[in-house]
Design a protein around this motif. Structure first.
Motif, PDB file in Angstrom:
ATOM      1  N   ARG A 122       0.860  -1.422  -0.091  1.00 17.66           N
ATOM      2  CA  ARG A 122      -0.165   0.266  -0.026  1.00 17.66           C
ATOM      3  C   ARG A 122       0.590   1.033   0.156  1.00 17.66           C
ATOM      4  N   GLY A 123       2.286   1.532   1.069  1.00 10.22           N
ATOM      5  CA  GLY A 123       2.941   2.643   0.946  1.00 10.22           C
ATOM      6  C   GLY A 123       3.297   2.749  -0.230  1.00 10.22           C
ATOM      7  N   TYR A 124       4.646   1.926  -0.782  1.00  6.38           N
ATOM      8  CA  TYR A 124       4.172   0.995  -2.111  1.00  6.38           C
ATOM      9  C   TYR A 124       3.298   1.758  -3.680  1.00  6.38           C
ATOM     10  N   LYS A 125       2.318   1.782  -3.287  1.00  6.75           N
ATOM     11  CA  LYS A 125       1.784   1.974  -4.575  1.00  6.75           C
ATOM     12  C   LYS A 125       0.781   3.649  -4.566  1.00  6.75           C
ATOM     13  N   GLN A 126       1.035   3.961  -2.751  1.00  6.23           N
ATOM     14  CA  GLN A 126       0.646   5.408  -2.467  1.00  6.23           C
ATOM     15  C   GLN A 126       2.132   6.034  -3.112  1.00  6.23           C
ATOM     16  N   ALA A 127       3.052   6.107  -2.643  1.00  2.00           N
ATOM     17  CA  ALA A 127       3.937   7.041  -3.093  1.00  2.00           C
ATOM     18  C   ALA A 127       4.062   6.970  -4.888  1.00  2.00           C
ATOM     19  N   LEU A 128       3.866   5.916  -5.523  1.00  2.00           N
ATOM     20  CA  LEU A 128       3.896   5.958  -7.477  1.00  2.00           C
ATOM     21  C   LEU A 128       2.740   7.312  -7.925  1.00  2.00           C
ATOM     22  N   GLN A 129       1.246   6.851  -6.649  1.00  2.00           N
ATOM     23  CA  GLN A 129       0.814   7.761  -7.070  1.00  2.00           C
ATOM     24  C   GLN A 129       0.571   9.631  -6.719  1.00  2.00           C
ATOM     25  N   THR A 130       1.122   9.346  -5.599  1.00  2.00           N
ATOM     26  CA  THR A 130       1.292  10.830  -5.590  1.00  2.00           C
ATOM     27  C   THR A 130       2.222  11.292  -6.612  1.00  2.00           C
ATOM     28  N   LYS A 131       3.144  10.853  -7.032  1.00  2.00           N
ATOM     29  CA  LYS A 131       3.762  11.345  -7.808  1.00  2.00           C
ATOM     30  C   LYS A 131       2.945  11.011  -9.371  1.00  2.00           C
TER      31      LYS A 131
END
Length: 346
Positions: free
Chosen positions: A195-204
């Motif tokens: 979930r944290g990995y996906k959040q970082a990509l989506q934020t960028k």
């Protein structure tokens, strides 16, 4: 073998006085306490565990369930538990959840049958309904993992935030094709770090590629095998974030099998900061967990439950630290020559 009566006779006190000294009651005079302790030492008296249980209804023993006793991450958690247990004169039993004959109901039965006083679970991969029911009547603490919506006292880090921080660090190094080797998807740690990995990509605004997300099992072999799959892709990743250090080490070895250099040809980062992470070649960039403190805090919470102390807080989230080393290159602001703790999150 000397008995409690022998100790009482040697110390010239009553058996009841010896019993109160053994239970650390504060109603015995300093002189009589010292006489009893001297007699115990002189006679080499060993209190009978069964007798102590019959007097106090406490075994002075706790049970710790470890998800995989071969995983070096848990050794330092166990040290933290053991250090405080020793201070409080508790014995620690360990049960390995990865053992072929492990049965979570057996460890629950040990608690219900009063073979142990309390239970520290370093895994939530058990019969959760039974665990929740048991926690209503018995002293149980969860450490490292947690259960959603439960009041069971828990000690952990914020795995979502830590995984997001690690992925953002890779993005800040200009990597955009970042793969993730997850932990088991039935484990809350695997789910949270994904979930944290996906959040970082989506934020960028970086697309999340399904093919770049491959499941491992936290073992070095799974890291190796999954990395071989990632490296065989036509559009292979520039960086790989493994959900623990063992899988990251396996991934590095797989890259070497492809004659790729880490980090020059591909970056690899891990999670947990086990001891080997800083000794491996290249040294792993990883998320460091305060493992000893997690162990100590979980034992402290269990002692509070055993002593019927009111808990002002039941959910504890400890700080993690991003450790920048050699396996992913460095940002311009980090130290190029030595290990650098970059930031913390709660």
């Amino acid at each position: 073998m000397p008995t409690i009566k022998d100790v009482a006779k040697q110390a010239n006190v009553s058996v009841a006085t010896v019993s109160r000294v053994l239970s650390k009651a504060d109603t015995v005079s300093e002189k009589n306490t010292q006489n009893v302790l001297d007699a115990i030492e002189k006679l080499n008296y060993k209190p009978n565990a069964l007798g102590r249980y019959l007097r106090t209804a406490h075994t002075k023993t706790i049970l710790v369930v470890v998800p995989d006793i071969t995983n070096p991450f848990f050794s330092n958690v166990m040290k933290g538990i053991q250090s405080l247990a020793n201070q409080k004169e508790y014995d620690v039993l360990v049960m390995d959840a990865e053992h072929a004959h492990f049965d979570s109901m057996k460890c629950f039965d040990m608690l219900e049958q009063k073979q142990v006083d309390g239970l520290i679970m370093l895994t939530s991969r058990v019969d959760q309904n039974s665990l929740l029911e048991l926690s209503k009547e018995h002293s149980i603490v969860l450490a490292c993992e947690y259960l959603e919506g439960t009041t069971i006292p828990t000690v952990s880090i914020d795995n979502v935030s830590a995984a997001r921080k690690m992925t953002e660090y890779l993005i800040d190094l200009s990597y955009t094709n970042i793969a993730h080797i997850t932990g088991p998807m039935e484990a809350v740690l695997g789910i949270d770090r994904l979930r944290g990995y996906k959040q970082a990509l989506q934020t960028k605004d970086i697309p999340v590629k399904t093919s770049y997300i491959q499941e491992g099992d936290f073992s070095i072999d799974s890291g190796y095998n999954v990395m071989l799959k990632l490296l065989s892709m036509e559009d292979r990743p520039e960086a790989v974030f493994a959900a623990n250090d063992e899988m990251a080490m396996g991934a590095v070895n797989a890259a070497k099998a492809f004659d790729l250099r880490v980090p020059e040809d591909i970056a690899v980062v891990g999670f947990d900061d086990i001891r080997m992470a800083s000794m491996f070649t290249p040294q792993l960039t990883t998320i460091s967990q305060p493992t000893f403190e997690i162990g100590q805090k979980s034992m402290s919470l269990l002692l509070d439950l055993l002593n019927k102390e009111p808990l002002t807080q039941s959910q504890f989230v400890l700080d993690d630290t991003l450790m920048v080393r050699d396996s992913c290159g460095h940002s311009l602001t980090s130290n190029m020559d030595e290990e650098s703790p970059v930031q913390q999150s709660k």
